[in-house]
Write an enzyme that holds these catalytic residues in place. Structure first.
Site, PDB file in Angstrom:
ATOM      1  N   HIS A  98      77.172 103.300  49.155  1.00 35.93           N
ATOM      2  CA  HIS A  98      78.501 103.873  48.952  1.00 35.93           C
ATOM      3  C   HIS A  98      79.234 103.720  50.270  1.00 35.93           C
ATOM      4  O   HIS A  98      78.932 104.428  51.233  1.00 35.93           O
ATOM      5  CB  HIS A  98      78.411 105.350  48.555  1.00 35.93           C
ATOM      6  N   TRP A 144      74.134 111.409  41.513  1.00 32.90           N
ATOM      7  CA  TRP A 144      74.328 112.296  42.663  1.00 32.90           C
ATOM      8  C   TRP A 144      74.577 113.689  42.116  1.00 32.90           C
ATOM      9  O   TRP A 144      75.369 113.861  41.176  1.00 32.90           O
ATOM     10  CB  TRP A 144      75.530 111.872  43.526  1.00 32.90           C
ATOM     11  N   GLU A 149      71.209 109.297  44.854  1.00 34.83           N
ATOM     12  CA  GLU A 149      72.007 109.416  46.094  1.00 34.83           C
ATOM     13  C   GLU A 149      71.758 110.735  46.810  1.00 34.83           C
ATOM     14  O   GLU A 149      71.951 111.808  46.255  1.00 34.83           O
ATOM     15  CB  GLU A 149      73.499 109.293  45.739  1.00 34.83           C
ATOM     16  N   HIS A 208      77.021 110.502  54.314  1.00 33.73           N
ATOM     17  CA  HIS A 208      76.026 111.529  53.984  1.00 33.73           C
ATOM     18  C   HIS A 208      74.911 111.688  55.002  1.00 33.73           C
ATOM     19  O   HIS A 208      73.810 112.096  54.668  1.00 33.73           O
ATOM     20  CB  HIS A 208      75.409 111.224  52.614  1.00 33.73           C
ATOM     21  N   ASP A 237      75.017 106.635  51.035  1.00 30.71           N
ATOM     22  CA  ASP A 237      76.454 106.867  51.220  1.00 30.71           C
ATOM     23  C   ASP A 237      76.705 107.041  52.717  1.00 30.71           C
ATOM     24  O   ASP A 237      76.057 107.866  53.373  1.00 30.71           O
ATOM     25  CB  ASP A 237      76.880 108.111  50.430  1.00 30.71           C
ATOM     26  N   ASP A 271      84.413 111.452  52.749  1.00 27.01           N
ATOM     27  CA  ASP A 271      85.039 110.548  51.781  1.00 27.01           C
ATOM     28  C   ASP A 271      86.432 110.057  52.156  1.00 27.01           C
ATOM     29  O   ASP A 271      87.288 109.919  51.300  1.00 27.01           O
ATOM     30  CB  ASP A 271      85.115 111.254  50.416  1.00 27.01           C
ATOM     31  N   ASP A 278      84.323 115.932  56.344  1.00 27.05           N
ATOM     32  CA  ASP A 278      84.569 115.227  55.088  1.00 27.05           C
ATOM     33  C   ASP A 278      83.790 113.919  55.080  1.00 27.05           C
ATOM     34  O   ASP A 278      83.720 113.226  56.085  1.00 27.05           O
ATOM     35  CB  ASP A 278      86.056 114.937  54.899  1.00 27.05           C
ATOM     36  N   LYS A 329      72.265 113.440  50.227  1.00 26.66           N
ATOM     37  CA  LYS A 329      73.366 113.931  51.063  1.00 26.66           C
ATOM     38  C   LYS A 329      72.800 114.907  52.088  1.00 26.66           C
ATOM     39  O   LYS A 329      71.771 115.545  51.850  1.00 26.66           O
ATOM     40  CB  LYS A 329      74.409 114.623  50.168  1.00 26.66           C
ATOM     41  N   ASP A 350      83.194 104.407  47.865  1.00 27.31           N
ATOM     42  CA  ASP A 350      83.256 105.814  47.469  1.00 27.31           C
ATOM     43  C   ASP A 350      84.089 106.610  48.464  1.00 27.31           C
ATOM     44  O   ASP A 350      83.602 106.985  49.529  1.00 27.31           O
ATOM     45  CB  ASP A 350      81.838 106.407  47.371  1.00 27.31           C
TER      46      ASP A 350
HETATM   47  C1  RNT Z   1      79.548 112.940  46.772  1.00 26.37           C
HETATM   48  C2  RNT Z   1      78.915 111.628  46.507  1.00 26.37           C
HETATM   49  C3  RNT Z   1      79.222 111.028  45.169  1.00 26.37           C
HETATM   50  C4  RNT Z   1      80.657 111.225  44.740  1.00 26.37           C
HETATM   51  C5  RNT Z   1      81.066 110.478  43.508  1.00 26.37           C
HETATM   52  C6  RNT Z   1      82.344 110.986  42.953  1.00 26.37           C
HETATM   53  O1  RNT Z   1      79.338 113.385  48.041  1.00 26.37           O
HETATM   54  O2  RNT Z   1      79.257 110.734  47.516  1.00 26.37           O
HETATM   55  O3  RNT Z   1      78.868 109.685  45.162  1.00 26.37           O
HETATM   56  O4  RNT Z   1      81.528 110.892  45.765  1.00 26.37           O
HETATM   57  O5  RNT Z   1      80.053 110.494  42.584  1.00 26.37           O
HETATM   58 ZN    ZN Z   2      78.747 108.701  47.295  1.00 24.93          ZN
END
Ligand code: RNT
Ligand code: ZN
Length: 423
Positions: free
Chosen positions: A290, A189, A230, A266, A263, A300, A298, A232, A330
Site C-alpha cells: 500500500h 485490514w 495488512e 503503518h 502499508d 494516509d 496520519d 498496522k 492507499d
Molecule cells: C488503514 C489501512 C487500510 C485502509 C483501506 C481503506 O490504515 O491502510 O488499507 O486504508 O482499507
Molecule cells: Zn493500507
C-alpha cells in the site's frame, strides 16, 4: 517550436545520456508500461461507499479530513471521476474496491449479506474498460465496529458477523478474478485495537488467529483470487494496542501461505519500509504494497515523489521483483481536488519506478563488487540529477496522456465543468 518537438528533442538527449551509462531507455519504458498499479476507489469519496444508510468513516482508526467540494456521491459519479483520473495516468491500471462500494440499489444490505451480484455492475464496467479488479472487506464504519474490535472481538457474535463478511468478500473476489481473467487480490485490514493498554493482548490475538483460519477455510484457485493481510502499528484511537501487528501477520501469512500487505504508513516513522522488500521476498512468492505517505500521526497522505517512495521503487527494481510485488495505492485526502489527489499519487509512484529502472545498476554493482564504496556513493548521487523528467514526459506523450504540468489544467477544467455542479 511545439511542445511535442521539444519533448522529443529533450528525450533524444536524455536517451544518449543514459545510453552512455549502459541504460536502454526504450526497453525501460516498455517495462514501465507493463506495471499496473491498483488505484483505490476510496480516494474518490473519502471512504464513504454506497451503503444505505450511508456508512460514515468510523470505528476504524483512520480518518479523512477536509471537505473540499465535488466528491462523488454515487457510483456513476465515482466511475466518471475514475475515468478522468485514469486518462491522466500513463499505462493501464487496476481498480481497488472496498465492500461498501457495492450496488445496493438503495436497500439496506448488511455486510454479512453482500453477494457477488452486488458487484456485477462493477465487473461489467471493468470488462468494458478492460480493467482488472482488486477487493477489500470493509471491517470499519459500521455499528459492529464502533468499539474498535471486529475479528478479534471478545463477543463471538460480533466475530462471527465479521467472519461471514470477510468470507463473502473472498467469494466476491474470486468471481471478479474469474470474470476478468486475472487474479483479484483480496486484502484484509481490520482496525482492531485500543486507545489505551490492554492487559490481555494474548486473547485478542488468539481470537484473531481463529477468525482468520475460519475466513480462509475455503480455498480458491490462485488464478481467481489471492489473499493478503495488512498489519498496522497504531491508528487514531488505537494508539496503545493494535491486534493485527506486523509480527502477527508475518507469522500468520508465512504459516498459512498468504501475502503480507505492507502499508508505508503503518510502521515506526524512522523505520525504512523499503528495506523490508528484499527480506520479505526471501520468504514470500508475492507481496502486496500500500503506497502511502505517513505524516506525523496520519498514515494516509497523498503520495508524492519523496525519498521513501523512491527507495521503495529502487528496492523492488533492484530485487528484480516487479512481477512479485503488487503495488496498490492507499491514501485519502478530502482537502483538495480528489481526482487530482489520485493522479498525483499514481504519477509519483510511476515516476519513482521509472527513476529506479533508469538507475545505472550495472555500474553501481560493479563499484560495490570491487569494494569501491566511494564510487558507488558518488554515482548514486550523480544519478539523482540525470534527466528523468525528459524520459517521463516522452513516456507520457507516447502513452497518450498529458505531459508535464499540462494535466493540472485538465483537472481544473473537470472541476469547473463537472465537480462544481455537485452540491
Ligand atoms: C488503514 C489501512 C487500510 C485502509 C483501506 C481503506 O490504515 O491502510 O488499507 O486504508 O482499507
Ligand atoms: Zn493500507
Amino acid at each position: 517550436m511545439s511542445n511535442e518537438s521539444n519533448i522529443r528533442k529533450s528525450y533524444e538527449l536524455a536517451r544518449e545520456r543514459y545510453e552512455a551509462l549502459g541504460i536502454d531507455t526504450e526497453e525501460i519504458m516498455r517495462t514501465l508500461s507493463k506495471v499496473s498499479l491498483s488505484l483505490h476507489c476510496w480516494q474518490g469519496d473519502d471512504v464513504g461507499g454506497f451503503e444505505k444508510p450511508a456508512a460514515s468513516l468510523s470505528g476504524g482508526g483512520i480518518q479523512v479530513t477536509g471537505n473540499y467540494p465535488g466528491k462523488a456521491r454515487s457510483i456513476e459519479e465515482l466511475r466518471a471521476d475514475l475515468k478522468e483520473a485514469y486518462s491522466l495516468i500513463p499505462g493501464r491500471h487496476r481498480l481497488n474496491l472496498h465492500a461498501i462500494y457495492g450496488e445496493f440499489q438503495g436497500k439496506l444490505i448488511d455486510r454479512d449479506q453482500i453477494t457477488p451480484a452486488h458487484f456485477a455492475g462493477w465487473i461489467d464496467w471493468a470488462k468494458q474498460r478492460r480493467l482488472k479488479l482488486d477487493f477489500n472487506a470493509t471491517c470499519f464504519s459500521h455499528p459492529k465496529a464502533d468499539d474498535g474490535f471486529t475479528l478479534s472481538h471478545r463477543d463471538k457474535g460480533i466475530r462471527d458477523f465479521w467472519i461471514e463478511h470477510s468470507k463473502r468478500c473472498r467469494e466476491i473476489s474470486a468471481v471478479m478474478g474469474r470474470e476478468l481473467h486475472d487474479p483479484c487480490i483480496h486484502n484484509l485490514w481490520i482496525p482492531d485495537g485500543s486507545k489505551d493498554h490492554s492487559v490481555d493482548r494474548f486473547s485478542y490475538r488468539a481470537f484473531l488467529l481463529d477468525s482468520l483460519d475460519k475466513i480462509f477455510a475455503i480455498p480458491y484457485p490462485s488464478n481467481e483470487m489471492k489473499d493478503a493481510v495488512e498489519s498496522k502499528l497504531f491508528g487514531i484511537g488505537s494508539e496503545a494496542f493494535v491486534v493485527g501487528s506486523h509480527e502477527f501477520y508475518m507469522g500468520y501469512a508465512l504459516s498459512r501461505k498468504k501475502m503480507v500487505c505492507i502499508d508505508m504508513g503503518h510502521f515506526h516513522p524512522t523505520e525504512s519500509v523499503s528495506d523490508k522488500i528484499s527480506s520479505l521476498l526471501q520468504f514470500f512468492d508475492e507481496i502486496l504494497l500500500h503506497v502511502s505517505r505517513g505524516v506525523r500521526w496520519d498514515s494516509d497522505h497523498v503520495v508524492i515523489l519523496n525519498d521513501d517512495v523512491r527507495s521503495l521503487a529502487e528496492e523492488i527494481v533492484r530485487s528484480n521483483a516487479l512481477n512479485r510485488v503488487n503495488i496498490a495505492l492507499d491514501f485519502f485526502d478530502g482537502s483538495l481536488n480528489r481526482i487530482g489527489a489520485w493522479v498525483i499519487g499514481a504519477r509519483s509512484t510511476l515516476k519513482a519506478l521509472l527513476a529506479a529502472l533508469l538507475e545505472p545498476r550495472g555500474k553501481l554493482r560493479a563499484f560495490e563488487n570491487k569494494g569501491d564504496n566511494f564510487g558507488r556513493l558518488a554515482l548514486l548521487e550523480e544519478a539523482r540529477v540525470l534527466p528523468l523528467g525528459a524520459v517521463w514526459d516522452y513516456y507520457c506523450m507516447n502513452s497518450g496522456v498529458l505531459t508535464g504540468e499540462e494535466w493540472i489544467a485538465e483537472v481544473h477544467r473537470y472541476e469547473q465543468t463537472v465537480l462544481s455542479k455537485r452540491s
